[in-house]
Design a protein around this motif. Structure first.
Motif, PDB file in Angstrom:
ATOM      1  N   TYR A  69    -101.476  45.435  32.132  1.00  9.49           N
ATOM      2  CA  TYR A  69    -101.617  44.363  33.108  1.00  9.49           C
ATOM      3  C   TYR A  69    -101.661  44.846  34.551  1.00  9.49           C
ATOM      4  O   TYR A  69    -101.805  44.035  35.462  1.00  9.49           O
ATOM      5  N   GLY A  70    -101.499  46.166  34.779  1.00  7.32           N
ATOM      6  CA  GLY A  70    -101.481  46.661  36.147  1.00  7.32           C
ATOM      7  C   GLY A  70    -100.236  46.256  36.890  1.00  7.32           C
ATOM      8  O   GLY A  70    -100.155  46.349  38.117  1.00  7.32           O
ATOM      9  N   SER A  71     -99.242  45.788  36.175  1.00  2.72           N
ATOM     10  CA  SER A  71     -97.980  45.367  36.766  1.00  2.72           C
ATOM     11  C   SER A  71     -96.908  45.438  35.692  1.00  2.72           C
ATOM     12  O   SER A  71     -97.197  45.695  34.523  1.00  2.72           O
ATOM     13  N   GLY A  72     -95.680  45.239  36.082  1.00  2.00           N
ATOM     14  CA  GLY A  72     -94.597  45.323  35.114  1.00  2.00           C
ATOM     15  C   GLY A  72     -93.494  44.340  35.427  1.00  2.00           C
ATOM     16  O   GLY A  72     -93.610  43.514  36.332  1.00  2.00           O
ATOM     17  N   VAL A  73     -92.417  44.431  34.676  1.00  2.00           N
ATOM     18  CA  VAL A  73     -91.248  43.575  34.856  1.00  2.00           C
ATOM     19  C   VAL A  73     -90.099  44.443  35.356  1.00  2.00           C
ATOM     20  O   VAL A  73     -89.823  45.494  34.779  1.00  2.00           O
ATOM     21  N   ALA A  74     -89.467  44.030  36.446  1.00  2.00           N
ATOM     22  CA  ALA A  74     -88.371  44.807  37.021  1.00  2.00           C
ATOM     23  C   ALA A  74     -87.220  44.909  36.020  1.00  2.00           C
ATOM     24  O   ALA A  74     -86.799  43.914  35.425  1.00  2.00           O
ATOM     25  N   THR A  75     -86.718  46.123  35.842  1.00  2.00           N
ATOM     26  CA  THR A  75     -85.635  46.355  34.871  1.00  2.00           C
ATOM     27  C   THR A  75     -84.393  46.950  35.522  1.00  2.00           C
ATOM     28  O   THR A  75     -83.462  47.342  34.831  1.00  2.00           O
ATOM     29  N   GLU A  95    -106.640  30.332  24.472  1.00  2.00           N
ATOM     30  CA  GLU A  95    -107.820  30.609  25.278  1.00  2.00           C
ATOM     31  C   GLU A  95    -107.476  30.748  26.757  1.00  2.00           C
ATOM     32  O   GLU A  95    -108.278  31.263  27.531  1.00  2.00           O
ATOM     33  N   TRP A  96    -106.309  30.272  27.150  1.00  2.00           N
ATOM     34  CA  TRP A  96    -105.866  30.393  28.539  1.00  2.00           C
ATOM     35  C   TRP A  96    -105.121  31.710  28.698  1.00  2.00           C
ATOM     36  O   TRP A  96    -104.044  31.879  28.111  1.00  2.00           O
ATOM     37  N   PRO A  97    -105.635  32.674  29.447  1.00  2.00           N
ATOM     38  CA  PRO A  97    -104.982  33.989  29.587  1.00  2.00           C
ATOM     39  C   PRO A  97    -103.767  33.923  30.515  1.00  2.00           C
ATOM     40  O   PRO A  97    -103.812  34.346  31.677  1.00  2.00           O
ATOM     41  N   ILE A  98    -102.671  33.397  29.996  1.00  2.00           N
ATOM     42  CA  ILE A  98    -101.449  33.237  30.781  1.00  2.00           C
ATOM     43  C   ILE A  98    -100.403  34.222  30.278  1.00  2.00           C
ATOM     44  O   ILE A  98    -100.146  34.298  29.073  1.00  2.00           O
ATOM     45  N   ASN A  99     -99.806  34.976  31.201  1.00  2.00           N
ATOM     46  CA  ASN A  99     -98.719  35.896  30.861  1.00  2.00           C
ATOM     47  C   ASN A  99     -97.437  35.357  31.487  1.00  2.00           C
ATOM     48  O   ASN A  99     -97.169  35.551  32.677  1.00  2.00           O
ATOM     49  N   THR A 100     -96.646  34.648  30.689  1.00  2.00           N
ATOM     50  CA  THR A 100     -95.454  33.990  31.226  1.00  2.00           C
ATOM     51  C   THR A 100     -94.406  34.985  31.712  1.00  2.00           C
ATOM     52  O   THR A 100     -93.650  34.691  32.648  1.00  2.00           O
ATOM     53  N   ALA A 101     -94.332  36.180  31.092  1.00  2.00           N
ATOM     54  CA  ALA A 101     -93.349  37.170  31.528  1.00  2.00           C
ATOM     55  C   ALA A 101     -93.596  37.591  32.976  1.00  2.00           C
ATOM     56  O   ALA A 101     -92.661  37.666  33.796  1.00  2.00           O
ATOM     57  N   LEU A 102     -94.859  37.854  33.315  1.00  2.00           N
ATOM     58  CA  LEU A 102     -95.181  38.257  34.684  1.00  2.00           C
ATOM     59  C   LEU A 102     -95.020  37.095  35.658  1.00  2.00           C
ATOM     60  O   LEU A 102     -94.586  37.285  36.796  1.00  2.00           O
ATOM     61  N   ILE A 103     -95.350  35.883  35.226  1.00  2.00           N
ATOM     62  CA  ILE A 103     -95.198  34.712  36.096  1.00  2.00           C
ATOM     63  C   ILE A 103     -93.734  34.516  36.458  1.00  2.00           C
ATOM     64  O   ILE A 103     -93.377  34.312  37.623  1.00  2.00           O
ATOM     65  N   VAL A 104     -92.858  34.601  35.463  1.00  2.00           N
ATOM     66  CA  VAL A 104     -91.426  34.421  35.713  1.00  2.00           C
ATOM     67  C   VAL A 104     -90.886  35.551  36.570  1.00  2.00           C
ATOM     68  O   VAL A 104     -90.083  35.336  37.487  1.00  2.00           O
ATOM     69  N   ALA A 105     -91.320  36.786  36.282  1.00  2.00           N
ATOM     70  CA  ALA A 105     -90.818  37.938  37.041  1.00  2.00           C
ATOM     71  C   ALA A 105     -91.179  37.831  38.518  1.00  2.00           C
ATOM     72  O   ALA A 105     -90.346  38.081  39.395  1.00  2.00           O
ATOM     73  N   TYR A 106     -92.411  37.441  38.812  1.00  2.00           N
ATOM     74  CA  TYR A 106     -92.866  37.407  40.198  1.00  2.00           C
ATOM     75  C   TYR A 106     -92.462  36.122  40.922  1.00  2.00           C
ATOM     76  O   TYR A 106     -92.571  36.058  42.146  1.00  2.00           O
ATOM     77  N   SER A 107     -92.004  35.133  40.199  1.00  2.00           N
ATOM     78  CA  SER A 107     -91.579  33.896  40.863  1.00  2.00           C
ATOM     79  C   SER A 107     -90.325  34.104  41.696  1.00  2.00           C
ATOM     80  O   SER A 107     -90.013  33.286  42.564  1.00  2.00           O
ATOM     81  N   GLY A 108     -89.598  35.186  41.452  1.00  2.00           N
ATOM     82  CA  GLY A 108     -88.374  35.430  42.212  1.00  2.00           C
ATOM     83  C   GLY A 108     -88.535  36.397  43.358  1.00  2.00           C
ATOM     84  O   GLY A 108     -87.551  36.793  43.984  1.00  2.00           O
ATOM     85  N   ILE A 109     -89.768  36.779  43.681  1.00  2.00           N
ATOM     86  CA  ILE A 109     -89.980  37.780  44.728  1.00  2.00           C
ATOM     87  C   ILE A 109     -89.897  37.166  46.125  1.00  2.00           C
ATOM     88  O   ILE A 109     -89.495  37.818  47.074  1.00  2.00           O
ATOM     89  N   ASN A 110     -90.278  35.908  46.258  1.00  4.72           N
ATOM     90  CA  ASN A 110     -90.515  35.328  47.584  1.00  4.72           C
ATOM     91  C   ASN A 110     -89.270  34.748  48.254  1.00  4.72           C
ATOM     92  O   ASN A 110     -89.390  33.980  49.193  1.00  4.72           O
ATOM     93  N   TYR A 111     -88.091  35.127  47.793  1.00 10.94           N
ATOM     94  CA  TYR A 111     -86.899  34.488  48.352  1.00 10.94           C
ATOM     95  C   TYR A 111     -86.335  35.239  49.556  1.00 10.94           C
ATOM     96  O   TYR A 111     -85.359  34.813  50.165  1.00 10.94           O
ATOM     97  N   TYR A 112     -86.885  36.378  49.915  1.00 12.29           N
ATOM     98  CA  TYR A 112     -86.371  37.111  51.068  1.00 12.29           C
ATOM     99  C   TYR A 112     -87.501  37.886  51.731  1.00 12.29           C
ATOM    100  O   TYR A 112     -88.549  38.122  51.139  1.00 12.29           O
ATOM    101  N   GLY A 113     -87.254  38.285  53.001  1.00 10.41           N
ATOM    102  CA  GLY A 113     -88.187  39.155  53.705  1.00 10.41           C
ATOM    103  C   GLY A 113     -89.481  38.463  54.093  1.00 10.41           C
ATOM    104  O   GLY A 113     -89.631  37.241  54.006  1.00 10.41           O
TER     105      GLY A 113
END
Length: 331
Positions: A80-86, A235-253
């Protein structure tokens, strides 16, 4: 992962870039084993001499934990060219293994997460080397050279910035250029996870934090269940893991970088890839590497010439694109 391992061992990977690289001599396995031994004992010496309070067995467990997670992170990044923070998983395990030892927790999480982070980064650049047809042994030597050079350069730059911008970095708010929030958060997380039972336990105030892993695991499972019930959703190319992971990025900075990233991504992956695939295949990765390197070079120059990394700042004029308050025009 098993298929990829077998194809690598048998040299049957059908990727044309991989097949083109077979003309070059592969890096012998013992080169990696020697490098691993040197790094392992160097880290062990740092861990003992540095009085980190992390026992030797804890150091070894941290490396094993990172080694277990790293292949999955590499697979996600490759697909996916991206990952989940661990990194939070490392801190949770550290809190369970070394309760009431915040410094040991900090170093446990650092050792463990660095294994994952460096594995993804090194694999990423090895792949870029494959696309650009750089011989395997040249890439191996280049990555070692770059790592050693980067370590010394980063340490020197960090020391200069910390000494010249100490007061701002100690301020929890920081400003629109300098902020110590990431380092402060690492320290805070080390302390809180060392007190995991009191902070994140059933009777703790922040139980929702560890429950976040359960929630994050449940959402992709729920999505999978919906696909079983309603096959058309596949048929909808949705990756819920990446959506959830990146939804928490915008809370600071600052958040302005997100929009520029989206713009470049849409242009590259949506328009250029579909309309001009020949140009995309030939130049996209080269341009991506050039933009990465150019951005880092510009940040380095601006930090010292404009932003005051060495002590004296020369700020840009104030205008709509560079407001005096928040640079994202947020109130």
């Amino acid at each position: 992962m098993v298929l990829a391992w077998k194809q690598a061992r048998n040299r049957t990977q059908p990727d044309p870039h991989y097949q083109a690289m077979l003309r070059y001599k592969e890096v012998p396995q013992w080169w990696y084993l020697v490098l691993f031994a040197l790094c392992f004992f160097a880290g062990l010496a740092v861990n003992i001499i540095g009085e980190t309070t992390l026992p030797v067995w804890g150091y070894i467990i941290s490396l094993l934990l990172g080694s277990f997670i790293a292949p999955f992170s590499c697979i996600l990044y490759g697909l996916y060219g991206s990952g989940v923070a661990t990194n939070q998983i490392s801190k949770m395990v550290a809190g369970a293994v070394h309760p009431n030892l915040p410094l040991a927790n900090l170093f446990f999480a650092s050792w463990s997460h660095q294994v994952i982070l460096l594995a993804v980064n090194l694999a990423n650049w090895l792949k870029v080397g494959q696309y650009t047809k750089v011989p395997h042994r040249v890439m191996f030597a280049t990555q070692i050279y770059g790592t050693l050079l980067g370590a010394g350069l980063n340490y020197a730059v960090m020391t200069i910035i910390v000494n010249s911008q100490r007061e701002i970095l100690l301020d929890p708010q920081g400003n629109n250029i300098w902020s110590g929030s990431i380092v402060q958060s690492l320290n805070s997380q080390a302390v809180t996870w060392a007190l995991a039972k009191q902070m994140y336990g059933v009777a703790g105030r922040y139980l929702i934090v560890p429950l976040g892993i359960v929630i994050g695991l449940a959402i992709p499972v729920f999505h999978w269940g919906l696909i079983k019930l309603i096959p058309r959703l596949k048929e909808w190319p949705i990756n819920t893991a990446l959506i959830v992971a990146y939804s928490g990025i915008n809370y600071y900075g600052n958040t302005s970088w997100i929009w520029s990233s989206i713009a470049v991504g849409i242009f590259s992956q949506l328009w250029l890839r579909r309309r001009l695939p020949r140009i995309y295949n030939k130049y996209n990765y080269l341009i991506g590497a050039a933009l990465d390197g150019g951005s880092q070079l510009v940040i380095f120059i601006l930090s010292f010439a404009v932003f005051g990394a060495s002590g004296t700042a020369h700020p840009f004029p104030t205008w709509w694109g560079n407001p005096s308050g928040n640079p994202d025009h947020c109130l």
